[in-house]
Design a protein around this motif. Sequence first.
Motif, PDB file in Angstrom:
ATOM      1  N   LEU A 132       0.812  -0.963  -0.068  1.00 30.17           N
ATOM      2  CA  LEU A 132       0.081   0.114   0.184  1.00 30.17           C
ATOM      3  C   LEU A 132       0.788   1.277  -0.084  1.00 30.17           C
ATOM      4  O   LEU A 132       0.557   2.060  -0.706  1.00 30.17           O
ATOM      5  N   GLN A 133       1.855   1.245   0.890  1.00 27.91           N
ATOM      6  CA  GLN A 133       2.991   2.374   0.868  1.00 27.91           C
ATOM      7  C   GLN A 133       3.525   2.756  -0.208  1.00 27.91           C
ATOM      8  O   GLN A 133       3.703   3.743  -0.838  1.00 27.91           O
ATOM      9  N   SER A 153      14.982   8.485   7.201  1.00 29.26           N
ATOM     10  CA  SER A 153      13.496   8.280   7.038  1.00 29.26           C
ATOM     11  C   SER A 153      13.145   6.931   7.953  1.00 29.26           C
ATOM     12  O   SER A 153      13.722   5.940   8.215  1.00 29.26           O
ATOM     13  N   GLY A 154      11.595   6.900   8.468  1.00 24.97           N
ATOM     14  CA  GLY A 154      11.166   6.031   8.807  1.00 24.97           C
ATOM     15  C   GLY A 154      10.830   4.846   8.019  1.00 24.97           C
ATOM     16  O   GLY A 154      10.167   3.746   8.302  1.00 24.97           O
ATOM     17  N   TYR A 155      10.653   5.341   6.651  1.00 23.39           N
ATOM     18  CA  TYR A 155      10.293   4.476   5.495  1.00 23.39           C
ATOM     19  C   TYR A 155      11.390   3.337   5.467  1.00 23.39           C
ATOM     20  O   TYR A 155      12.778   3.524   5.430  1.00 23.39           O
ATOM     21  N   VAL A 174      10.346   1.249   0.182  1.00 24.83           N
ATOM     22  CA  VAL A 174       9.775   2.672  -0.157  1.00 24.83           C
ATOM     23  C   VAL A 174      10.558   3.742  -0.404  1.00 24.83           C
ATOM     24  O   VAL A 174      10.009   4.408  -1.404  1.00 24.83           O
ATOM     25  N   MET A 175      11.663   3.871   0.263  1.00 23.70           N
ATOM     26  CA  MET A 175      12.465   5.112   0.120  1.00 23.70           C
ATOM     27  C   MET A 175      12.998   5.070  -1.436  1.00 23.70           C
ATOM     28  O   MET A 175      13.276   6.214  -2.093  1.00 23.70           O
ATOM     29  N   ALA A 207      17.632   4.475   4.915  1.00 20.19           N
ATOM     30  CA  ALA A 207      16.299   3.948   5.295  1.00 20.19           C
ATOM     31  C   ALA A 207      16.327   3.248   6.467  1.00 20.19           C
ATOM     32  O   ALA A 207      17.486   2.789   6.985  1.00 20.19           O
ATOM     33  N   SER A 208      14.977   3.038   7.165  1.00 19.99           N
ATOM     34  CA  SER A 208      14.909   2.656   8.522  1.00 19.99           C
ATOM     35  C   SER A 208      15.358   1.046   8.654  1.00 19.99           C
ATOM     36  O   SER A 208      15.771   0.801   9.800  1.00 19.99           O
TER      37      SER A 208
END
Length: 270
Positions: free
Chosen positions: A93-94, A126-128, A132-133, A152-153
């Motif tokens: 979804l993200q 990021s928390g991504y 996603v990043m 990235a996280s």
Amino acid sequence: MNNKVKALILDWAGTVVDHGSVAPTTIFVEAFKQAFNFDISLTEARVPMGMGKWDHIKTLGELPEIDKRWQLQFGQAMQANDVDHIYETFMPLQKQKVADHAAPIKGVLPVITQLQQQGIKIGSCSGYPKQVMDILKVAAAEYGYKPDACVASDELAAGSRPGPWMALENVNQLAINNVAHCVKVDDSAPGIAEGLNAGMWTVGVALSGNAVGLTEQEWQTCDAQSLKSLTAKAYQELSNAGAHFVIDSLVDISPILNEINARLARGERP
């Protein structure tokens, strides 16, 4: 001349792109609904914002009100496999939606460009997670945002926020020899804690990010009393998190950097 700010480590959603940090918040609500037909509010979804997304979901499940509703619906507290299932639902979804929220916050790109022209390096984290990043970086680059480093996280074995590791990996990638010459800029409490734990100056971004949680259009349509209340709440939240400075948006960073440079010149450290 060498005792000056050498790098900014910038958060992504709510700090540079995605005014109001909308993309991650709405997807958490949708992921809980799709995975377990369980409802959480946007306000609840924002509480752990800034953490890595698996940890974010786990923390949501531990919030007293959510835990109470979860146990009422399922007969026990949220388990690790439940977190896994929500995370696995969250990820596609993200990835589908993050590019839709890659537009830079108004006014930030000229400021970042000016800083880079002055020789200040731009790191980011990021928390991504990386999946996603990788999508967000490409989408943001089309608008002209290209940081000098990005972490990235889920890229570091030690973990993510509120620990210092993503910020410190930026220091490594940017080859900065003193963390006191770095400034961590973030719109969330875990992101401020990350900078503090890394030994950096920290700047909270109050109005464009998670602390207010409104799109630019929503912000502009608020009445004066709401604006005053939301501003006070956001400034207090980031100050309580330990930020050395709090500003409305990244657009306002230059005077803060001048102040930090003056403090460094006097021998002060974060």
